[in-house]
Design a protein around this motif. Structure first.
Motif, PDB file in Angstrom:
ATOM      1  N   LYS A   1       0.834  -1.202   0.000  1.00  0.00           N
ATOM      2  CA  LYS A   1       0.000   0.000   0.000  1.00  0.00           C
ATOM      3  C   LYS A   1       0.870   1.253   0.000  1.00  0.00           C
ATOM      4  O   LYS A   1       0.519   2.274  -0.597  1.00  0.00           O
ATOM      5  CB  LYS A   1      -0.919  -0.008   1.217  1.00  0.00           C
ATOM      6  N   LEU A   2       2.016   1.156   0.673  1.00  0.00           N
ATOM      7  CA  LEU A   2       2.936   2.294   0.713  1.00  0.00           C
ATOM      8  C   LEU A   2       3.432   2.633  -0.694  1.00  0.00           C
ATOM      9  O   LEU A   2       3.635   3.807  -1.031  1.00  0.00           O
ATOM     10  CB  LEU A   2       4.126   1.955   1.618  1.00  0.00           C
ATOM     11  N   SER A  12       1.782   2.539  -3.418  1.00  0.00           N
ATOM     12  CA  SER A  12       0.777   3.305  -4.166  1.00  0.00           C
ATOM     13  C   SER A  12       0.472   4.662  -3.541  1.00  0.00           C
ATOM     14  O   SER A  12      -0.343   5.415  -4.056  1.00  0.00           O
ATOM     15  CB  SER A  12      -0.522   2.484  -4.259  1.00  0.00           C
ATOM     16  N   ASP A  13       1.135   4.977  -2.441  1.00  0.00           N
ATOM     17  CA  ASP A  13       0.911   6.251  -1.760  1.00  0.00           C
ATOM     18  C   ASP A  13       1.785   7.329  -2.402  1.00  0.00           C
ATOM     19  O   ASP A  13       2.956   7.472  -2.079  1.00  0.00           O
ATOM     20  CB  ASP A  13       1.235   6.105  -0.275  1.00  0.00           C
ATOM     21  N   GLU A  63       1.331  10.668  -2.381  1.00  0.00           N
ATOM     22  CA  GLU A  63       1.379  11.971  -1.723  1.00  0.00           C
ATOM     23  C   GLU A  63       2.626  12.155  -0.863  1.00  0.00           C
ATOM     24  O   GLU A  63       3.210  13.233  -0.826  1.00  0.00           O
ATOM     25  CB  GLU A  63       0.125  12.159  -0.862  1.00  0.00           C
ATOM     26  N   GLU A  64       3.022  11.099  -0.150  1.00  0.00           N
ATOM     27  CA  GLU A  64       4.150  11.225   0.778  1.00  0.00           C
ATOM     28  C   GLU A  64       5.482  10.807   0.174  1.00  0.00           C
ATOM     29  O   GLU A  64       6.515  10.858   0.843  1.00  0.00           O
ATOM     30  CB  GLU A  64       3.872  10.372   2.030  1.00  0.00           C
TER      31      GLU A  64
END
Length: 356
Positions: free
Chosen positions: A176-177, A179-180, A182-183
């Protein structure tokens, strides 16, 4: 005032331990004519807290086994009774894979009074020594035995309630990280596509990324990096492996497409010094090795220093029933033109096959 209800539980547990021992017999031909009931024994190996050995009878154990070889699993430990199952295999020297020749999948009792596995010849000698079988190469034979020992059972009684602990889900969280966006603190541009990522994750998994993102290279201050020489879909899989330590299923790919992406991914793994991924790709390519692809795969293995894959390809090409088919392929013509030195290893290996 009513009495309190007390809840208890118990469980009965039986465990098993499995171990595999590989026994290499060098100078196999010198053992022919050894005689009935004469054997050679492997070194002792331990599984489940008990000592075991492999015994090999080159000429069988009696008149009934004439023309056969026999292999037995032997319990070396004394004054014990052990419940175990086992599989005896011969290793195919061409593929490097064990081939099951005899097994007892139902556990039986080994003891001082019954040391041996059933006295059943496992291979006719003519089949074992056949060049096409691939069991004996350079006068060496390798026997493999996998033993599963049933360990002690016990009953455990507990009071109160049990709490079930779920399996590890760390790979899902890191997935999941990935596909993140924003960060993310770095973005890669690959073939016109962009891939956001986290520098610390990349640096943890690859020493090359660590040098680029945290070393003295100019990339350490950049938030956007361009990657040349890698296809976007390959880089995407590379990132997935970095974050989750796994590869996609690729069920929608045919064999040719599967091999193609595995070759590109192996090159990427070598570029970023990711050895486990490199070996996974090598294993995938070995699973699909044939006369049409072996020369292409050998050139790839030589270019990217994948010695284990290189050795398998040379063995495959040198085998007498494969070499002529390989010579007709376009891949061999390219290999002959670009990597002529590697063909010396193939020819030397093929010469040994013909002398055997």
């Amino acid at each position: 005032m009513g009495s309190e209800s007390k809840r208890t539980s118990s469980s009965h547990t039986t465990e098993a331990e499995t171990g595999t021992h590989s026994f290499k017999i060098v100078g196999y031909s010198l053992k022919k004519g050894f005689g009935f009931r004469k054997s050679i024994q492997s070194g002792t190996f331990t599984v489940g807290g008990y000592d075991w050995a492999i015994q090999f009878y080159p000429d069988g154990v009696n008149d009934l086994t004439k023309g056969y070889t026999a292999v037995y699993l032997v319990l070396v430990s004394k004054k014990v009774e052990v419940r175990a199952s086992y599989v005896l295999s011969l290793v195919n020297q061409i593929t490097g894979l064990p081939e099951n020749l005899f097994s007892e999948t139902t556990t039986r009792v080994f003891s001082d009074a019954n040391l041996f596995s059933p006295r059943t010849p496992i291979a006719r000698r003519s089949k074992l020594e056949s060049k096409s079988a691939g069991y004996i190469v350079d006068d060496c034979l390798t026997i493999e035995c996998t033993v599963t020992v049933v360990k002690e059972s016990w009953v455990e009684t507990t009071s109160g309630f049990e709490i079930e602990v779920p399996p590890s889900d760390i790979s899902q969280h890191f997935g999941k990280l990935l596909s993140d966006e924003e960060e993310a603190d770095v973005t890669f541009s690959v073939g016109g596509e962009t891939f956001p990522a986290y520098k610390i994750v990349l640096a943890t998994r690859s020493p090359v990324f660590k040098a680029q993102l945290y070393g003295q290279m100019k990339e350490r201050r950049a938030r956007r990096l361009t990657v040349e020489g890698i296809q976007p879909d390959v880089f995407k899989v590379l990132l997935q492996f970095i974050y989750t330590d796994s590869l996609p299923e690729w069920d929608d790919l045919d064999a040719e497409e599967y091999c193609e992406i595995s070759r590109h991914l192996l090159a990427a793994a070598d570029r970023y010094a990711m050895d486990r991924l490199k070996l996974l790709c090598a294993s995938n390519l070995v699973d699909h090795l044939d006369a049409e692809t072996v020369a292409i795969t050998l050139a790839l293995a030589d270019q990217h220093n994948c010695d284990c894959l290189k050795d398998v390809c040379i063995e495959f090409m040198a085998s007498s029933d494969k070499m002529y088919a390989v010579l007709e392929t376009e891949g061999y013509a390219n290999l002959k033109r670009t990597c002529p030195s590697i063909l010396v290893d193939v020819l030397e290996k093929n010469s040994r096959y013909r002398k055997a």
